[in-house]
Design a protein around this motif. Structure first.
Motif, short mmCIF file in Angstrom:
data_model
loop_
_atom_site.label_atom_id
_atom_site.label_comp_id
_atom_site.label_asym_id
_atom_site.label_seq_id
_atom_site.Cartn_x
_atom_site.Cartn_y
_atom_site.Cartn_z
N LYS A 153 -2.62 13.61 -10.95
CA LYS A 153 -2.69 13.25 -9.53
C LYS A 153 -2.42 14.44 -8.62
O LYS A 153 -2.55 14.32 -7.40
N GLU A 154 -2.07 15.58 -9.21
CA GLU A 154 -1.76 16.78 -8.42
C GLU A 154 -2.99 17.69 -8.25
O GLU A 154 -2.86 18.84 -7.84
N GLY A 208 0.28 11.10 -15.19
CA GLY A 208 0.43 11.17 -13.75
C GLY A 208 0.33 12.56 -13.16
O GLY A 208 0.07 12.71 -11.95
N TRP A 233 -1.45 6.18 0.05
CA TRP A 233 -1.58 6.78 -1.27
C TRP A 233 -3.03 7.02 -1.66
O TRP A 233 -3.91 6.18 -1.43
N HIS A 234 -3.27 8.21 -2.23
CA HIS A 234 -4.55 8.57 -2.84
C HIS A 234 -4.25 9.10 -4.24
O HIS A 234 -3.30 9.87 -4.42
N ASP A 235 -5.06 8.74 -5.22
CA ASP A 235 -4.80 9.10 -6.61
C ASP A 235 -5.03 10.57 -6.91
O ASP A 235 -4.62 11.07 -7.96
N ASN A 236 -5.71 11.28 -6.02
CA ASN A 236 -5.94 12.71 -6.17
C ASN A 236 -6.21 13.30 -4.80
O ASN A 236 -6.14 12.58 -3.79
N ASP A 239 3.49 7.36 -6.62
CA ASP A 239 3.35 6.33 -5.60
C ASP A 239 4.12 5.07 -5.95
O ASP A 239 4.30 4.74 -7.12
N SER A 285 3.56 7.98 -1.01
CA SER A 285 4.06 8.94 -1.98
C SER A 285 5.55 9.18 -1.82
O SER A 285 6.09 9.15 -0.71
#
Length: 348
Positions: free
Chosen positions: A124-125, A121, A283-286, A326, A307
């Motif tokens: 995702k940052e 995870g 939410w967006h994964d990146n 998320d 988030s």
């Protein structure tokens, strides 16, 4: 339900919470519609209906090295205003100056964290990107149980849904009013903001992810606003585990009253640990395609999820300024709270 972080896999437990929430959704949660359509457009934020009289408060910030040893202590001051919620309850809103910062985590550090904690995870940052954030106000603390009750009790201000007057798990204790409210989902937080906006004539809302991280970092580029690591003397988290070379600390297994630990350089408390804090964005994964102006990101995201930021009393020491995960907006749990923001208007 097992306490998040009670076993080795704090980070894996996030996925467990998601699975449990989905299994129980038919009996525990009711989907609510989004209360206000203005969250994704900062330019629509109205000026306050009255001039805000700002006051000054003083505080001390500390910096630590990778061993958790204090290497610096500095006096600071910030401006704030106190929003009257009635019955002697106030909400302190701290003025955050505008500025540019680097959001997210560099690839090399992400790979180190993935290896150390065994959690994908962290990816995702990324990618890291510069964001310019206009000035705004944000709560000095996460919303407390007393503040929640002051607004939840105002059924005359209802916008979309009823609010439980006392949802917190850690309630009915001598210091409960000063503890953060928890067991609130995203929709509950949106309703709270909508009622607060009706009461005050100012637009209150959840922060964007960019605003939240900018406010948390407070000018720092280290993993925590304290420096290279975090300790149980600096925040309420699962400090029986370590992030860097600091000693093990006390695992408190519950929330603590807000303001008990040192603030960051903006004068904000409990941005690391205590309760996870909901953000407004879908939410967006990146961060590919993320706004660079600090606005709420709603385009092309998962509008059923948002988030959470900051970590909690039962989460491990990975609760860094950049950490994000998320969950479905309908989920509530005894680690989930929030803090509010409002526009700067004419005062900054």
């Amino acid at each position: 339900m097992r306490v998040l972080g009670a076993s080795r896999g704090d980070l894996d437990a996030i996925e467990a919470i998601k699975r449990i929430a989905l299994r129980q959704s038919s009996i525990l949660f009711t989907r609510r519609e989004y209360v206000t359509g203005s969250e994704g457009n900062r330019s629509s934020t109205p000026k306050p209906s009255q001039e805000i009289g700002l006051k000054v408060f003083n505080f001390e910030v500390v910096r630590v090295n990778a061993k958790g040893e204090q290497i610096k202590k500095e006096s600071k001051q910030s401006q704030y205003f106190a929003q009257d919620l009635g019955n002697g309850i106030t909400l302190e809103m701290v003025a955050i100056p505008g500025g540019t910062f680097t959001m997210g985590t560099e690839d090399e550090e992400i790979e180190r964290l993935v290896k150390k904690f065994g959690w994908e995870g962290f990816r995702k940052e990324r990618p890291q990107h510069e964001v310019t954030v206009p000035p705004f106000f944000i709560g000095k603390y996460p919303i407390t149980q007393a503040q929640w009750k002051a607004i939840a009790s105002r059924t005359d201000l209802k916008v979309k849904q009823d609010l439980d007057l006392n949802p917190a798990h850690f309630k009915d204790r001598p210091d409960s009013d000063r503890r953060p409210v928890e067991k609130v989902n995203w929709d509950h937080a949106i309703e709270f903001c909508a009622r607060l906006s009706k009461l005050t004539g100012r637009e209150y809302r959840l922060p964007s992810e960019a605003e939240w991280e900018y406010a948390c970092r407070a000018g720092t580029t280290t993993p925590f606003y304290f420096g290279e690591t975090i300790t149980g003397e600096l925040a309420n988290y699962k400090s029986g585990e370590t992030y860097a070379d600091e000693p093990n600390g006390e695992y408190r297994r519950q929330t603590t009253p807000v303001g008990q630990f040192p603030p960051n350089a903006f004068g904000l408390y409990d941005m690391h640990g205590n309760v996870w804090e909901w953000c407004a964005d879908t939410w967006h994964d990146n961060y590919h395609g993320a706004p660079t102006d600090g606005s709420v990101w709603t385009e092309n995201g998962d509008d059923n999820c948002s988030s959470l930021r900051g970590g909690s009393w039962s989460f491990n020491p990975a609760c860094r300024s950049a950490y994000r995960f998320d969950l479905p907006r309908r989920v509530y749990y005894y680690e989930f709270g929030f803090r509010v923001v409002c526009g700067a208007g004419r005062t900054l």
